[in-house]
Design a protein around this motif. Structure first.
Motif, PDB file in Angstrom:
ATOM      1  N   THR A  30      -0.405   1.894  21.952  1.00 59.07           N
ATOM      2  CA  THR A  30       0.996   2.260  21.719  1.00 59.07           C
ATOM      3  C   THR A  30       2.001   1.191  22.141  1.00 59.07           C
ATOM      4  OG1 THR A  30       1.171   3.418  23.843  1.00 59.07           O
ATOM      5  CG2 THR A  30       0.527   4.750  21.910  1.00 59.07           C
ATOM      6  N   ALA A  31       1.531   0.097  22.688  1.00 57.99           N
ATOM      7  CA  ALA A  31       2.454  -0.967  23.103  1.00 57.99           C
ATOM      8  C   ALA A  31       3.165  -1.549  21.883  1.00 57.99           C
ATOM      9  CB  ALA A  31       1.691  -2.065  23.832  1.00 57.99           C
ATOM     10  N   MET A  32       4.441  -1.802  22.039  1.00 55.73           N
ATOM     11  CA  MET A  32       5.208  -2.433  20.964  1.00 55.73           C
ATOM     12  C   MET A  32       4.983  -3.939  21.043  1.00 55.73           C
ATOM     13  SD  MET A  32       8.733  -0.264  20.869  1.00 55.73           S
ATOM     14  CE  MET A  32       8.816   0.680  22.383  1.00 55.73           C
ATOM     15  N   VAL A  33       4.517  -4.520  19.947  1.00 59.63           N
ATOM     16  CA  VAL A  33       4.199  -5.947  19.948  1.00 59.63           C
ATOM     17  C   VAL A  33       4.941  -6.729  18.861  1.00 59.63           C
ATOM     18  CG1 VAL A  33       1.931  -5.629  21.000  1.00 59.63           C
ATOM     19  CG2 VAL A  33       2.128  -5.624  18.513  1.00 59.63           C
ATOM     20  N   HIS A  34       5.579  -6.037  17.931  1.00 60.53           N
ATOM     21  CA  HIS A  34       6.264  -6.699  16.817  1.00 60.53           C
ATOM     22  C   HIS A  34       7.774  -6.489  16.909  1.00 60.53           C
ATOM     23  CE1 HIS A  34       2.470  -7.480  14.773  1.00 60.53           C
ATOM     24  NE2 HIS A  34       2.140  -6.217  14.913  1.00 60.53           N
ATOM     25  N   ASP A  35       8.518  -7.416  16.349  1.00 63.50           N
ATOM     26  CA  ASP A  35       9.960  -7.233  16.229  1.00 63.50           C
ATOM     27  C   ASP A  35      10.283  -6.186  15.165  1.00 63.50           C
ATOM     28  OD1 ASP A  35      10.551  -9.125  18.182  1.00 63.50           O
ATOM     29  OD2 ASP A  35      10.672 -10.770  16.734  1.00 63.50           O
ATOM     30  N   ASP A  36       9.459  -6.128  14.142  1.00 62.02           N
ATOM     31  CA  ASP A  36       9.636  -5.159  13.055  1.00 62.02           C
ATOM     32  C   ASP A  36       9.007  -3.832  13.489  1.00 62.02           C
ATOM     33  OD1 ASP A  36       9.485  -3.561  10.782  1.00 62.02           O
ATOM     34  OD2 ASP A  36       8.656  -5.130   9.505  1.00 62.02           O
ATOM     35  N   PRO A  37       9.811  -2.769  13.661  1.00 63.60           N
ATOM     36  CA  PRO A  37       9.255  -1.507  14.136  1.00 63.60           C
ATOM     37  C   PRO A  37       8.226  -0.897  13.187  1.00 63.60           C
ATOM     38  CG  PRO A  37      11.536  -1.218  13.442  1.00 63.60           C
ATOM     39  CD  PRO A  37      11.249  -2.690  13.423  1.00 63.60           C
ATOM     40  N   PHE A  38       8.369  -1.149  11.880  1.00 61.62           N
ATOM     41  CA  PHE A  38       7.409  -0.589  10.937  1.00 61.62           C
ATOM     42  C   PHE A  38       6.046  -1.278  11.033  1.00 61.62           C
ATOM     43  CE2 PHE A  38      11.164   1.416   9.228  1.00 61.62           C
ATOM     44  CZ  PHE A  38      10.677   2.693   8.936  1.00 61.62           C
ATOM     45  N   LYS A  39       6.016  -2.534  11.490  1.00 61.80           N
ATOM     46  CA  LYS A  39       4.730  -3.190  11.744  1.00 61.80           C
ATOM     47  C   LYS A  39       4.036  -2.530  12.933  1.00 61.80           C
ATOM     48  CE  LYS A  39       5.417  -7.788   9.811  1.00 61.80           C
ATOM     49  NZ  LYS A  39       5.451  -9.225  10.104  1.00 61.80           N
ATOM     50  N   ASP A  40       4.818  -2.185  13.962  1.00 58.85           N
ATOM     51  CA  ASP A  40       4.240  -1.468  15.096  1.00 58.85           C
ATOM     52  C   ASP A  40       3.743  -0.094  14.666  1.00 58.85           C
ATOM     53  OD1 ASP A  40       4.259  -3.200  17.286  1.00 58.85           O
ATOM     54  OD2 ASP A  40       6.353  -2.756  17.755  1.00 58.85           O
TER      55      ASP A  40
END
Length: 184
Positions: free
Chosen positions: A65-75
């Protein structure tokens, strides 16, 4: 394979087949190739075995669940794909969790409930980034809709689970549904 792993694997199958209350420690030991009393050298109780199964699952799911992308839809895409893969690989355990989470005893229940809240909050953070104009209550509902859809895979017929590119279908469905909420 170590004995703890053998016990946990045997318990996941047994709990899936018979339910948590339908399986005794002696049967769990026998399925793991041990005597019931020997099982107590590894786990203090059947409750601890159930807690260990749930915590092991939560460890893997939270890590995704960690956020790793600037684009939220990629996460969101990465998160859904991981969870679909998990739900397919661990259908029995997901099924056991959905049926038996109420069987988890204290002190494990309190700890697991806390972890589950953190897990859902992390999902909600990803969903919220995808739909910034949506209020917290709607984000919570969208999150639960995603999780419910993904983890319902545990009950799908095997031929449906074997659908080619199942993760693509679910990612497309969920992402488009969530994105549509931000248009209002």
């Amino acid at each position: 394979m170590d004995r703890d792993r053998m016990i946990l694997d045997a318990a996941a199958v047994a709990f899936h087949e018979k339910g948590f209350h339908g399986v005794g420690v002696d049967e769990l030991g026998k399925r793991a190739g041990l005597s019931g009393p020997t099982l107590y050298r590894h786990f203090s109780s059947k409750d601890e075995i159930l807690a260990a199964l749930f915590n092991e699952a939560m460890d893997e799911l939270v890590s995704a669940t960690a956020m790793v992308h600037d684009d939220p839809f990629k996460d969101l895409d990465r998160l859904i794909r991981h969870h679909v893969d998990y739900a397919v690989r661990k259908r029995q355990l997901v099924n056991v969790y959905q049926r038996e989470d109420r069987s988890l005893a204290e002190p494990w229940k309190r700890h697991f409930t806390h972890r589950r809240k953190q897990y859902v909050a992390r999902w909600e953070a990803v969903v919220s980034r995808c739909v910034p104009s949506v209020d917290d209550q709607q984000v919570a509902a969208l999150t639960q809709a995603c999780l419910g859809m993904i983890f319902s895979i545990a009950y799908w017929p095997p031929q449906t689970v074997a659908t080619p590119s199942l993760d693509d279908l679910i990612v497309d469905f969920a992402s488009k549904g969530i994105a549509a909420m931000d248009l209002g």
